[in-house]
Enzyme design. Structure first.
Site, PDB file in Angstrom:
ATOM      1  N   SER A  84     -27.525  79.744  62.881  1.00 52.55           N
ATOM      2  CA  SER A  84     -26.942  78.388  62.936  1.00 52.55           C
ATOM      3  C   SER A  84     -27.712  77.406  62.045  1.00 52.55           C
ATOM      4  O   SER A  84     -27.110  76.514  61.432  1.00 52.55           O
ATOM      5  CB  SER A  84     -26.890  77.877  64.374  1.00 52.55           C
ATOM      6  OG  SER A  84     -26.031  78.709  65.127  1.00 52.55           O
ATOM      7  N   HIS A 140     -26.601  77.843  58.581  1.00 51.76           N
ATOM      8  CA  HIS A 140     -25.338  77.127  58.314  1.00 51.76           C
ATOM      9  C   HIS A 140     -25.624  75.703  57.832  1.00 51.76           C
ATOM     10  O   HIS A 140     -24.930  75.192  56.954  1.00 51.76           O
ATOM     11  CB  HIS A 140     -24.485  77.041  59.580  1.00 51.76           C
ATOM     12  CG  HIS A 140     -23.831  78.330  59.978  1.00 51.76           C
ATOM     13  ND1 HIS A 140     -23.146  79.122  59.094  1.00 51.76           N
ATOM     14  CD2 HIS A 140     -23.735  78.955  61.173  1.00 51.76           C
ATOM     15  CE1 HIS A 140     -22.676  80.190  59.734  1.00 51.76           C
ATOM     16  NE2 HIS A 140     -23.024  80.110  60.998  1.00 51.76           N
ATOM     17  N   HIS A 167     -33.521  75.384  66.678  1.00 53.76           N
ATOM     18  CA  HIS A 167     -32.930  75.073  67.990  1.00 53.76           C
ATOM     19  C   HIS A 167     -33.182  76.193  68.993  1.00 53.76           C
ATOM     20  O   HIS A 167     -32.555  76.236  70.038  1.00 53.76           O
ATOM     21  CB  HIS A 167     -31.424  74.821  67.831  1.00 53.76           C
ATOM     22  CG  HIS A 167     -30.699  76.049  67.393  1.00 53.76           C
ATOM     23  ND1 HIS A 167     -30.699  76.489  66.091  1.00 53.76           N
ATOM     24  CD2 HIS A 167     -30.020  76.977  68.094  1.00 53.76           C
ATOM     25  CE1 HIS A 167     -30.041  77.615  66.011  1.00 53.76           C
ATOM     26  NE2 HIS A 167     -29.616  77.957  67.212  1.00 53.76           N
ATOM     27  N   CYS A 194     -31.626  80.654  72.716  1.00 55.07           N
ATOM     28  CA  CYS A 194     -30.305  80.684  72.058  1.00 55.07           C
ATOM     29  C   CYS A 194     -29.736  82.093  71.983  1.00 55.07           C
ATOM     30  O   CYS A 194     -28.707  82.380  72.584  1.00 55.07           O
ATOM     31  CB  CYS A 194     -30.336  80.060  70.656  1.00 55.07           C
ATOM     32  SG  CYS A 194     -28.775  80.316  69.768  1.00 55.07           S
TER      33      CYS A 194
END
Ligand SMILES: NC(=O)c1ccc[n+]([C@@H]2O[C@H](COP(=O)([O-])OP(=O)(O)OC[C@H]3O[C@@H](n4cnc5c(N)ncnc54)[C@H](O)[C@@H]3O)[C@@H](O)[C@H]2O)c1
Ligand SMILES: [Zn+2]
Ligand SMILES: [Zn+2]
Length: 369
Positions: A42, A45, A61, A167
């Protein structure tokens, strides 16, 4: 206070290592010293502009660390507490939290701006505010974050491994267990075996699937999938389709889970054709929100009652799922150590993301001093 961090200033630029000013915790906030941070796709991205955040932003994250200071009104945490951060904050009382869907908490609205719930920022550089990816910015030695992002764990939980439960693990595991609702005897097809997909494999196997078919073009990924519970592994969607047809005597997969790095129309179309009547396709992987990544005749949904289910944080509740996954790790049911294929220092972060793009890792993890 000063902190070393990896930041992104604009699309298609590498992470830059800088020294930032960090504010002390305000009401409801805590100062955390991260022990480890996972390299999830992510953040890639954000770097490559598939998803555009507010720049500049401190990346990261997936994180776990130790609380050093607490602000006014913090009652759940104290200095010295060990925590795993949830990449989605949980307020506990919005409509979604109140109805057992805390992964959709209203506080999640600003995770790509990376500001605090009150709209202000805690990281600064030469007078400019920087956001924190998912409000936690784990690619920083220290961060000031909301207590709503912190799940306390016992002191003996190894944070350098349990970091994955921020995550990759809940997202993948929950994609299989919650979103796909895997049942004993099911045939599950999983497209893409990275840090998320490998945990969908573990989740599907633990939920009792008879056939767990892992699909990834890379041999190292397929090998790992078979070690983590996949009953079969193949390199392409075409091979998966044929295999699933054989395994189910022409019925089709009960569920398909999409955990590829960048979701496109080819993979969603393959998955919808792979599932049986009344089956479910779970879409967990991300892509540019402005691109149409689903294009097939809607009649397939109507006539065969096929379902498409998006999944965020594995459709689970961080305050319920994170402690449960920690227990499963400690009980030896859930594997984490094997998933960490390389570790890096913060200074090596761009190498870490190059290794992700080159398909070398299941999960790369930054370990702080
Ligand atoms: N929904 C959520 O809550 C959530 C949370 C975290 C990450 N994600 C997303 O999940 C996706 C996966 O993340 P990751 O960290 O595991 O990524 P990763 O890059 O580590 O793994 C992706 C894997 O997909 C494989 N792959 C690529 N194209 C494929 C195809 N067409 N068929 C089969 N395999 C293919 C790659 O070889 C790679 O092994 C990303 O899009 C990420 O942003 C979603
Ligand atoms: Zn992630
Ligand atoms: Zn809420």
């Amino acid at each position: 206070m000063k902190t070393k961090a990896a930041i992104l200033r604009e699309v298609n630029k590498d992470f830059e290592i800088v020294e930032l000013d960090l504010d002390p915790p305000k009401t409801g906030e805590v100062l955390i010293k991260y022990v480890a941070a996972g390299l999830c796709h992510s953040d890639e991205h954000l770097r490559h502009g598939d998803i555009v955040p507010r720049f500049p932003i401190v990346g990261g994250h997936e994180g776990a660390g130790i609380i050093e200071e607490v602000g006014e009104g913090v009652t759940r945490l104290k200095p010295g507490d060990h925590v795993i951060c949830s990449f989605l904050p949980v307020c506990g009382h919005c409509r979604f939290c109140a109805s057992g869907k805390s992964n959709l908490c209203d506080l999640g609205a600003t995770i790509l701006e990376g500001c605090m719930p009150d709209g202000s920022f805690r990281f600064h550089l030469d007078g400019e505010d920087l956001g924190a990816m998912c409000m936690i910015g784990t690619f920083s030695e220290r961060a000031t974050i909301s207590e709503t992002s912190c799940i306390k764990v016992a002191d003996d939980v190894p944070l350098d491994k349990a970091v994955l439960i921020g995550c990759g693990v809940p997202t993948g595991f929950g994609s299989a267990v919650h979103a796909a609702a895997t049942e004993p005897g099911d045939t599950i097809a999983i497209y893409g075996i990275g840090g998320i997909g490998i945990n969908a494999v573990q989740g599907a196997a633990l939920a009792g699937a008879a056939n767990v078919v892992a699909i990834d073009p890379l041999a190292n990924k397929r090998e790992m999938a078979e070690k983590m519970g996949a009953t079969h592994s193949v390199a392409s969607a075409e091979e998966a389709h044929e295999l699933v047809q054989q395994l189910t005597h022409g019925v089709g997969a009960d569920k398909a889970i999409i955990t590829v790095g960048i979701v496109d129309t080819a993979v969603t179309t393959n998955a919808i054709h792979c599932i049986r009547k009344g089956g479910t396709v779970v879409i967990t992987g991300l892509a540019d929100p402005n691109k149409n990544t689903i294009e097939f005749p809607g009649a397939l949904l109507t006539l065969f009652e096929k379902r498409i289910q998006g999944s965020l944080f594995g459709s689970g509740d961080p305050f319920k799922d994170i402690p449960r996954l920690v227990n499963m790790y400690q009980a030896g049911q859930l594997k984490l150590d094997e998933l960490i294929t390389s570790t890096y220092s913060l200074d090596q972060i761009n190498q870490g993301y190059q290794d992700l793009l080159d398909g070398k890792n299941i999960r790369g993890v930054i370990i702080y001093d």
